[in-house]
Design an enzyme around this catalytic site. Structure first.
Site, PDB file in Angstrom:
ATOM      1  N   HIS A  15      -5.442  -4.241  -1.681  1.00 41.73           N
ATOM      2  CA  HIS A  15      -5.226  -3.272  -2.890  1.00 41.73           C
ATOM      3  C   HIS A  15      -5.259  -3.856  -4.259  1.00 41.73           C
ATOM      4  O   HIS A  15      -4.923  -2.999  -5.127  1.00 41.73           O
ATOM      5  CB  HIS A  15      -4.121  -2.613  -2.563  1.00 41.73           C
ATOM      6  CG  HIS A  15      -4.312  -1.458  -1.581  1.00 41.73           C
ATOM      7  ND1 HIS A  15      -5.061  -0.150  -1.513  1.00 41.73           N
ATOM      8  CD2 HIS A  15      -3.934  -1.544  -0.295  1.00 41.73           C
ATOM      9  CE1 HIS A  15      -4.709   0.557  -0.490  1.00 41.73           C
ATOM     10  NE2 HIS A  15      -4.593  -0.132   0.384  1.00 41.73           N
ATOM     11  N   SER A  70       0.866  -1.390   0.118  1.00 41.32           N
ATOM     12  CA  SER A  70       0.082   0.148  -0.092  1.00 41.32           C
ATOM     13  C   SER A  70       0.927   1.155   0.021  1.00 41.32           C
ATOM     14  O   SER A  70       0.361   2.270  -0.191  1.00 41.32           O
ATOM     15  CB  SER A  70      -0.943  -0.006   1.154  1.00 41.32           C
ATOM     16  OG  SER A  70      -0.096  -0.058   2.447  1.00 41.32           O
ATOM     17  N   LYS A 124     -12.129  -1.145   0.053  1.00 39.53           N
ATOM     18  CA  LYS A 124     -11.134  -0.395  -0.881  1.00 39.53           C
ATOM     19  C   LYS A 124     -12.040  -0.253  -2.391  1.00 39.53           C
ATOM     20  O   LYS A 124     -13.238   0.427  -2.360  1.00 39.53           O
ATOM     21  CB  LYS A 124      -9.924  -1.072  -0.888  1.00 39.53           C
ATOM     22  CG  LYS A 124      -9.324  -0.662   0.324  1.00 39.53           C
ATOM     23  CD  LYS A 124      -7.920  -0.988   0.638  1.00 39.53           C
ATOM     24  CE  LYS A 124      -7.499  -0.461   2.147  1.00 39.53           C
ATOM     25  NZ  LYS A 124      -6.848  -1.457   2.937  1.00 39.53           N
TER      26      LYS A 124
HETATM   27  C1  LIG Z   1      -6.815  -1.757   4.239  1.00 38.66           C
HETATM   28  C2  LIG Z   1      -6.391  -3.145   4.311  1.00 38.66           C
HETATM   29  C3  LIG Z   1      -6.864  -3.724   5.313  1.00 38.66           C
HETATM   30  C4  LIG Z   1      -7.779  -3.512   6.202  1.00 38.66           C
HETATM   31  O1  LIG Z   1      -9.229  -3.844   5.816  1.00 38.66           O
HETATM   32  P1  LIG Z   1     -10.525  -3.269   6.439  1.00 38.66           P
HETATM   33  O2  LIG Z   1     -11.593  -4.090   5.639  1.00 38.66           O
HETATM   34  O3  LIG Z   1     -10.715  -1.833   6.009  1.00 38.66           O
HETATM   35  O4  LIG Z   1     -10.254  -3.572   7.910  1.00 38.66           O
HETATM   36  C5  LIG Z   1      -6.176  -5.169   5.578  1.00 38.66           C
HETATM   37  N1  LIG Z   1      -5.228  -5.563   4.911  1.00 38.66           N
HETATM   38  C6  LIG Z   1      -4.420  -4.499   4.013  1.00 38.66           C
HETATM   39  C7  LIG Z   1      -3.267  -5.451   2.989  1.00 38.66           C
HETATM   40  C8  LIG Z   1      -5.277  -3.434   3.681  1.00 38.66           C
HETATM   41  O5  LIG Z   1      -4.355  -2.569   2.661  1.00 38.66           O
END
Ligand SMILES: *Cc1c(COP(=O)(O)O)cnc(C)c1O
Length: 393
Positions: free
Chosen positions: A210, A182, A240
């Protein structure tokens, strides 16, 4: 007099003195490229809903209808009475989307990692993790008694060495990685990781937060590498590209049953409310039936990266719609973001300890709903401020 709660203020003051505190901005309306933030119209270059599905008519309609038919809440934890027909439909849809035998929806992606990882491994087991993995993976790992090893970012020689050294010493070995990282927007070499896992009988686990909606025609990193049926565990989020909130675990039927019988986040926390579940299902449907969103996202990504580079910016190792603008110095990154906001462009400065010292950057994220004219305006601002701050010539 010292009061026993003084630490609350003291610790925050310390963060503020180091400029490491979060300044929460208020979004006054929907999350979309043109948004109102703290009373000002801005161009958003920091959105996780890559495909603008949070505003898609079919997704919004599904949420509204589910409230009418099923109410506002699910009424229970999923294992007791909180699994509705809507949840079962979502599980089927996730499995179809991912091309896996089965799937389970979870409350969030964070909950999926924090619940599943500590059940998969324990004492006498080993977890091998990429050094840049997401915090929710790290927290899931912290909940286990398994031994941990970390390999240098995407370094397959190191991963192989760790797997060789581990042979015969552990009951189980779990190799865990983000699909797309990310902070840099680069992709994990899942093809090579999969091969190594098979060679050494290790469990392959990817968190594709992502990658979903972005890679592999939107179907994620496993699809991108043609690894369907060859990968053990996929975990992801609906917060996301899918534009809602929630998480999932996808893989075999045995994995699903294991996850819902054992994950404490699943057993002890309320299930997703009807509106959320129905919106997630609709969102998956949209990605499967309307390829134009993913195509536009990539068109914007190519244009944005090409022109940033042409102006003289370094976009690091980005291979996805996460495009860092590398600046090096944290003070410059913060100043750059503040100046951009004055000019009506919202991008996030990222600096130590979120990334290594001297690797400060602005993180930009592309979106399918950005127009070429939006990108041209943003490029003009980046060039102007970049010159102003001496970041480019
Ligand atoms: C954003 C993210 C999460 C968290 O996901 P949520 O559903 O918002 O809790 C978990 N793992 C990764 C790799 C992320 O980028």
């Amino acid at each position: 007099m010292v009061h026993y709660l003084d630490f609350l203020k003291n610790e925050i003051d310390e963060l503020k003195a180091k400029s490491l505190d979060w300044k929460i901005r208020e979004l006054q309306g929907p999350s979309m490229p043109h948004a109102r933030v703290d009373g000002k119209e801005v161009l958003m270059l920091c959105l996780n809903n890559y495909l603008n599905l949070s505003n898609h008519p079919k997704v919004k309609k599904a949420a509204i209808q589910a409230v009418k038919s099923h109410g506002a809440g699910s009424g229970a934890v999923p294992a007791i009475a909180g699994t509705m027909d809507l949840h079962i439909a979502l599980q089927k849809k996730i499995a179809q989307f991912k091309g896996t035998e089965d799937a389970l929806n979870t409350q969030t992606g964070f909950a999926a990692n924090a619940g599943l990882i500590p059940q998969l491994v324990g004492e006498g087991d080993l977890i091998i993790s990429d050094e840049l993995n997401h915090g929710s993976i790290i927290d899931g790992v912290r909940l286990t008694k398994a031994e941990r090893k970390v390999y240098a970012h995407k370094n397959m020689d190191e991963l192989k060495k760790l797997l060789e050294e581990a042979q015969g010493k552990f009951r189980r070995i779990l190799v865990i990685t983000d699909g797309v990282f990310s902070m840099d927007g680069d992709i994990a070499p899942l093809d090579k990781i999969s091969q190594l896992c098979r060679e050494f009988s290790a469990i392959s686990y990817v968190d594709d937060a992502h990658g979903d909606g972005v890679l592999g025609e939107g179907r994620g990193a496993i699809h991108h590498f043609n690894l369907e049926g060859k990968w053990d565990i996929e975990v992801g989020t609906f917060s996301k590209a899918f534009g809602v909130v929630g998480g999932y675990v996808a893989g075999s039927k045995a994995l699903k049953e294991f996850a819902y019988n054992k994950s404490r986040t699943w057993l002890l926390s309320g299930s997703m409310p009807p509106a959320t579940v129905a919106a997630c299902t609709a969102s998956l449907d949209v990605i499967m039936t309307e390829p134009k969103h993913v195509q536009k996202l990539w068109k914007n990504t190519v244009y944005w990266k090409k022109h940033l580079q042409k102006i003289g910016f370094n976009t690091g190792v980005s291979e996805t719609p996460i495009v860092p603008v590398m600046l090096g110095d944290s003070a410059i990154a913060q100043k750059f973001a503040a100046r951009l906001l004055e000019e009506g462009v919202f991008a996030i400065p990222i600096f130590f300890p979120m990334v290594g010292q001297g690797k400060a950057r602005l993180r930009t994220q592309m979106n399918s709903a950005l127009k070429k004219e939006d990108l041209d305006v943003a490029l003009e601002k980046f060039e102007k401020i970049g010159k102003e701050l001496g970041a480019i010539k």
